[in-house]
Design a protein around this motif. Structure first.
Motif, short mmCIF file in Angstrom:
data_model
loop_
_atom_site.label_atom_id
_atom_site.label_comp_id
_atom_site.label_asym_id
_atom_site.label_seq_id
_atom_site.Cartn_x
_atom_site.Cartn_y
_atom_site.Cartn_z
N GLY A 79 -1.32 10.23 -3.79
CA GLY A 79 -0.14 9.48 -3.37
C GLY A 79 0.70 9.03 -4.54
O GLY A 79 1.94 9.11 -4.51
N TRP A 80 0.04 8.55 -5.59
CA TRP A 80 0.75 8.11 -6.79
C TRP A 80 1.61 9.24 -7.35
O TRP A 80 2.80 9.06 -7.63
N ILE A 120 8.77 12.13 -6.43
CA ILE A 120 9.93 12.02 -5.53
C ILE A 120 10.80 10.82 -5.88
O ILE A 120 12.02 10.93 -5.96
N ALA A 121 10.17 9.66 -6.03
CA ALA A 121 10.93 8.42 -6.25
C ALA A 121 10.10 7.45 -7.08
O ALA A 121 9.53 6.50 -6.54
N PRO A 122 10.01 7.66 -8.39
CA PRO A 122 9.14 6.84 -9.23
C PRO A 122 9.44 5.34 -9.18
O PRO A 122 8.55 4.52 -9.33
N ARG A 123 10.68 5.00 -8.95
CA ARG A 123 11.02 3.57 -8.90
C ARG A 123 10.52 2.91 -7.63
O ARG A 123 10.54 1.69 -7.52
N ALA A 124 10.08 3.70 -6.68
CA ALA A 124 9.58 3.16 -5.41
C ALA A 124 8.12 2.73 -5.50
O ALA A 124 7.63 2.02 -4.61
N LEU A 125 7.41 3.11 -6.55
CA LEU A 125 5.99 2.78 -6.66
C LEU A 125 5.69 1.29 -6.51
O LEU A 125 4.74 0.92 -5.82
N PRO A 126 6.48 0.39 -7.12
CA PRO A 126 6.17 -1.04 -6.96
C PRO A 126 6.28 -1.54 -5.53
O PRO A 126 5.74 -2.59 -5.19
N VAL A 127 6.96 -0.80 -4.69
CA VAL A 127 7.06 -1.16 -3.27
C VAL A 127 6.01 -0.41 -2.45
O VAL A 127 5.34 -0.98 -1.60
N VAL A 128 5.87 0.87 -2.74
CA VAL A 128 4.97 1.72 -1.95
C VAL A 128 3.51 1.29 -2.09
O VAL A 128 2.79 1.23 -1.09
N VAL A 129 3.08 0.99 -3.29
CA VAL A 129 1.66 0.64 -3.51
C VAL A 129 1.24 -0.57 -2.66
O VAL A 129 0.26 -0.50 -1.92
N PRO A 130 1.95 -1.71 -2.72
CA PRO A 130 1.51 -2.84 -1.89
C PRO A 130 1.65 -2.57 -0.39
O PRO A 130 0.82 -3.05 0.40
N VAL A 131 2.64 -1.80 0.01
CA VAL A 131 2.80 -1.49 1.43
C VAL A 131 1.63 -0.65 1.92
O VAL A 131 1.04 -0.92 2.97
N VAL A 132 1.26 0.37 1.15
CA VAL A 132 0.13 1.21 1.55
C VAL A 132 -1.16 0.39 1.55
O VAL A 132 -1.99 0.52 2.46
N LEU A 133 -1.33 -0.48 0.57
CA LEU A 133 -2.51 -1.34 0.56
C LEU A 133 -2.56 -2.20 1.82
O LEU A 133 -3.60 -2.30 2.47
N VAL A 191 -3.99 2.12 -9.93
CA VAL A 191 -2.76 1.71 -10.62
C VAL A 191 -3.01 1.55 -12.12
O VAL A 191 -2.22 2.02 -12.94
N LEU A 192 -4.10 0.90 -12.49
CA LEU A 192 -4.38 0.72 -13.91
C LEU A 192 -4.64 2.04 -14.62
O LEU A 192 -4.25 2.23 -15.77
N ALA A 193 -5.27 2.97 -13.91
CA ALA A 193 -5.56 4.27 -14.53
C ALA A 193 -4.31 5.12 -14.67
O ALA A 193 -4.18 5.87 -15.65
N LEU A 194 -3.40 5.01 -13.71
CA LEU A 194 -2.25 5.92 -13.71
C LEU A 194 -0.95 5.30 -14.21
O LEU A 194 0.03 6.01 -14.42
N ARG A 195 -0.96 4.03 -14.44
CA ARG A 195 0.26 3.37 -14.93
C ARG A 195 0.83 4.01 -16.20
O ARG A 195 2.05 4.15 -16.33
#
Length: 126
Positions: free
Chosen positions: A63-64, A70-83, A118-122
């Protein structure tokens, strides 16, 4: 971020993340099982949550990279939503006989997996 972290290959970082997530989830499972009084104890056995941890890290990684492409700037929103979405089945267990301790334990395990990925892929965002 140090150069050593950036130069560490992604598979190595993911391996460390997987081991760390598995160990922390093992601790959560032990504590939640010890505190779970009279519930059905769904998902708190290592035979259940350790394969789920591997699957969670794999799906989180896929997913990361998909979102990053597709939209790297969306990660800060997508990660908590998926969680938060992963917590819905946990909460539904309350109606099936699971205790609050059981559900909170499972939710904490999902959080551990998300944080480890997140820590591994940041560093891949740079």
């Amino acid at each position: 971020m140090t150069t050593a972290v950036r130069s560490t290959p992604v598979p190595a970082r993911l391996g460390v993340a997987l081991v760390a997530a598995a160990l922390v989830n093992l601790l959560i499972g032990v504590v939640a099982s010890a505190l779970d009084d009279g519930g059905i104890a769904i998902g708190l056995q290592p035979a259940v949550f350790l394969p789920a941890t591997v699957l969670g890290v794999a799906l989180g990684t896929a997913g990361w990279f998909a979102v990053r492409r597709i939209a790297p700037r969306a990660l800060p929103v997508v990660v908590p939503v998926v969680l938060a979405l992963t917590w819905i089945p946990d909460l539904l267990l309350l109606g099936q006989g699971a205790t609050v301790v059981n559900v909170v334990g499972l939710m904490a395990m999902h959080l551990v997996i998300a944080v480890s990925v997140v820590l591994a892929l940041r560093p891949t965002l740079r």
